[in-house]
Design an enzyme around this catalytic site. Structure first.
Site, PDB file in Angstrom:
ATOM      1  CG  ASP A 115     -11.967   1.796   2.122  1.00 30.82           C
ATOM      2  OD1 ASP A 115     -11.426   2.490   1.243  1.00 30.82           O
ATOM      3  OD2 ASP A 115     -11.395   1.490   3.190  1.00 30.82           O
ATOM      4  NE  ARG A 152      -4.134   3.187  -4.145  1.00 30.33           N
ATOM      5  CZ  ARG A 152      -4.645   2.712  -3.013  1.00 30.33           C
ATOM      6  NH1 ARG A 152      -4.442   1.453  -2.678  1.00 30.33           N
ATOM      7  NH2 ARG A 152      -5.334   3.503  -2.224  1.00 30.33           N
ATOM      8  NE  ARG A 170      -4.275   2.897  11.519  1.00 28.85           N
ATOM      9  CZ  ARG A 170      -4.626   2.885  10.222  1.00 28.85           C
ATOM     10  NH1 ARG A 170      -4.829   1.741   9.603  1.00 28.85           N
ATOM     11  NH2 ARG A 170      -4.748   4.020   9.557  1.00 28.85           N
ATOM     12  CD  GLN A 217      -3.900   4.405   2.887  1.00 34.14           C
ATOM     13  OE1 GLN A 217      -3.299   4.916   1.937  1.00 34.14           O
ATOM     14  NE2 GLN A 217      -4.591   3.281   2.765  1.00 34.14           N
ATOM     15  CB  SER A 222      -7.829   0.145   9.231  1.00 33.62           C
ATOM     16  OG  SER A 222      -8.244   0.583   7.963  1.00 33.62           O
ATOM     17  NE  ARG A 272     -12.030   0.735  -4.547  1.00 34.15           N
ATOM     18  CZ  ARG A 272     -11.622   0.512  -3.316  1.00 34.15           C
ATOM     19  NH1 ARG A 272     -11.987   1.324  -2.335  1.00 34.15           N
ATOM     20  NH2 ARG A 272     -10.869  -0.533  -3.036  1.00 34.15           N
ATOM     21  CE  LYS A 313      -9.782   5.645  -1.107  1.00 32.96           C
ATOM     22  NZ  LYS A 313      -8.933   5.836   0.073  1.00 32.96           N
ATOM     23  NE  ARG A 344     -12.435  -1.845   0.534  1.00 34.39           N
ATOM     24  CZ  ARG A 344     -12.379  -2.710   1.558  1.00 34.39           C
ATOM     25  NH1 ARG A 344     -13.304  -3.618   1.716  1.00 34.39           N
ATOM     26  NH2 ARG A 344     -11.391  -2.652   2.433  1.00 34.39           N
TER      27      ARG A 344
HETATM   28  C1  S3P Z   1      -7.056   3.362   5.375  1.00 34.93           C
HETATM   29  C2  S3P Z   1      -7.404   4.616   4.985  1.00 34.93           C
HETATM   30  C3  S3P Z   1      -8.180   4.906   3.767  1.00 34.93           C
HETATM   31  C4  S3P Z   1      -8.874   3.659   3.224  1.00 34.93           C
HETATM   32  C5  S3P Z   1      -7.967   2.482   3.215  1.00 34.93           C
HETATM   33  C6  S3P Z   1      -7.476   2.161   4.613  1.00 34.93           C
HETATM   34  C7  S3P Z   1      -6.272   3.177   6.606  1.00 34.93           C
HETATM   35  O1  S3P Z   1      -7.300   5.383   2.767  1.00 34.93           O
HETATM   36  O2  S3P Z   1      -9.356   3.901   1.926  1.00 34.93           O
HETATM   37  O3  S3P Z   1      -8.650   1.337   2.715  1.00 34.93           O
HETATM   38  O4  S3P Z   1      -6.161   2.032   7.099  1.00 34.93           O
HETATM   39  O5  S3P Z   1      -5.742   4.182   7.109  1.00 34.93           O
HETATM   40  P1  S3P Z   1      -6.944   6.955   2.613  1.00 34.93           P
HETATM   41  O6  S3P Z   1      -6.115   7.352   3.753  1.00 34.93           O
HETATM   42  O7  S3P Z   1      -6.204   7.028   1.302  1.00 34.93           O
HETATM   43  O8  S3P Z   1      -8.276   7.635   2.560  1.00 34.93           O
END
Ligand code: S3P
Length: 445
Positions: free
Chosen positions: A325, A128, A32, A175, A28, A356, A352, A401
């Site tokens: 996750d 997705r 960013r 996200q 993550s 999952r 996801k 995963r």
């Molecule tokens: C993430 C947010 C999560 C997570 C993903 C990474 C991020 O997703 O499952 O692996 O970097 O902001 P969601 O925002 O769909 O929960």
């Protein structure tokens, strides 16, 4: 990032895991780091970047929109940004591979720039849901043409100046939150996101670190995050801490394989990410934090994890956002606990990289573990520490995963666990299998 040939893999019990493992950079934070550096004016340097396929998709997209991004021989990444408002029209479709984070966050960035981008992805990503970002970004003025069901491929035309909005998150999603905040970076005025349940806060921390005017207020309605648009971001030197989601596999592996004793170095312990550690401790795991420190503005420690008998729990649903996750890894831990573990309130697992809940029910079931599937979770009957039967085929469903979790399950199984495709681990943890071989005292295959 074309669909590669599947690479099947067999994982078998090979005794305890011992030694030291250093987890790779946080996925993550790596996404960013590249995005914000690409929007700063001047040169940023990123150390410890996760060099997995998902993050490389973000790097390629930011290059396609004008940033200069280079990796030097010592593994440090240098980024020359274009400035907020300066993203260029990409000449070709942006191939997001398997990466939902790249897709949703970049859609936010494009939404407030006067450019049009087409987003494509692999079979998993193309299933997705993107409506969750299309909806708020459309309110800000973006024009989106998506495939049926609000999926990829989609084309997004940004609007500049975009309309700042106040947005109550209907789903606990970092996200979606980040997509709106990133769109707000180039919208005149204040963009506000209200999240009823806290989700990972890396965007907030990093936007503030880059000099954006961002405030966070705790209110009875939840966390109110406000960002002032048309910001000027200052370039940064960023050190990416280790990814707790990657560390999770070693925490579970050391806990379930008798005789194991691992030192897991560089584990990010941002409180919005530590749900798996909390749940494992409730089950009786032996996890000791050492050398607590701050890396890149995030709490980090080394974790010593030793094998311990685990007991079934009802997984507190309020932990869901901070371990979203990590459920596949937790389900594997539960398969070795005494009693029946029940996890509910995790409906998001259905959308996801794979579904999952269904994927883990099938994978564990094929390897002799009894499970019960709910719409929003899974119940798992544990062995009480005995090895699972194994010998089942696991469909990894383009989901890193699932592949790593079931590889961990294979480390304490009577017969080998068979993964139909281990290739997806490259999205977040390319060194996973060589590292595993090292911890088991064998040379990489
Ligand atoms: C993430 C947010 C999560 C997570 C993903 C990474 C991020 O997703 O499952 O692996 O970097 O902001 P969601 O925002 O769909 O929960």
């Amino acid at each position: 990032m074309s669909a590669a040939q599947p690479s099947p893999r067999t994982v078998e019990s090979r005794g305890p895991l011992t030694g030291v493992v250093t987890v790779p950079g946080d996925k993550s934070i790596s996404h960013r780091a590249l995005m914000l550096s690409a929007l700063a004016v001047g040169e940023s340097r990123v150390t410890g970047l996760l060099e997995g396929e998902d993050v490389l998709a973000t790097a390629a997209a930011m290059r396609a929109m004008g940033a200069t991004i280079e990796r030097s021989a010592d593994g440090v990444w240098t980024v020359h940004g274009v400035g907020v408002g300066g993203l260029l029209q990409p000449a070709q479709a942006l191939d997001m591979g398997n990466s939902g984070t790249s897709t949703r966050l970049l859609m936010g960035l494009v939404a407030s720039h006067p450019i049009t981008a087409t987003f494509t992805g692999d079979a998993s990503l193309s299933r997705r849901p993107m409506a969750r970002v299309i909806e708020p970004l459309s309110r800000m003025g973006a024009d989106v043409t998506a495939s049926p069901g609000g999926t990829l491929p989609l084309m997004l035309r940004g609007l500049c100046p975009a309309v700042p909005i106040e947005y109550h998150l209907p789903v606990a999603s970092a996200q979606v939150k980040s997509a709106v905040l990133l769109a707000g970076l180039n919208a005149p005025g204040i963009t506000r996101v209200i999240e009823p349940v806290p989700t990972r806060d890396h965007s907030e921390r990093m936007l503030a670190g880059f000099g954006a005017a961002l405030s966070v207020e705790e209110t009875p309605d939840g966390r109110v995050i406000s960002i002032a648009g048309e910001a000027e971001l200052r370039p940064q030197d960023i050190v990416v801490p280790g990814d707790p989601s990657s560390g999770a596999f070693w925490i579970v592996a050391a806990s379930i394989v008798p005789g194991s004793d691992l030192l897991i170095r560089n584990v990010g312990l941002n409180p919005t990410r530590t749900g798996l550690i909390a749940a494992m401790r409730l089950m009786g795991a032996d996890i000791v934090e050492q050398d607590a420190r701050v890396v890149g503005g995030e709490p980090v420690a080394d974790l010593r994890v030793r094998h311990a008998p685990l007991s079934a729990i009802e997984v507190p649903p309020e932990l869901a956002p901070s371990m979203i996750d990590e459920y596949p890894a937790l389900f594997v831990a539960a398969a070795f606990a005494s009693g029946k573990t029940v996890a509910r309130g995790a409906h998001e697992l259905r959308v996801k990289e794979s579904d999952r809940i269904a994927a883990m029910a099938a994978a564990l079931g094929a390897n002799g573990v009894s499970t019960q599937e709910f719409e929003d979770g899974l119940a798992i009957q544990g062995t009480g520490g005995e090895p699972i039967p194994g010998s089942g085929h696991v469909a990894t469903r383009l989901d890193h995963r699932i592949a790593m979790s079931m590889a961990v399950a294979g480390l304490h199984a009577r017969r080998p666990v068979l993964l139909d495709d281990a290739g997806p681990v490259a999205t977040s943890y390319p060194a996973f299998f060589p590292t595993l071989d090292g911890l088991l005292g064998r040379e990489p295959q």
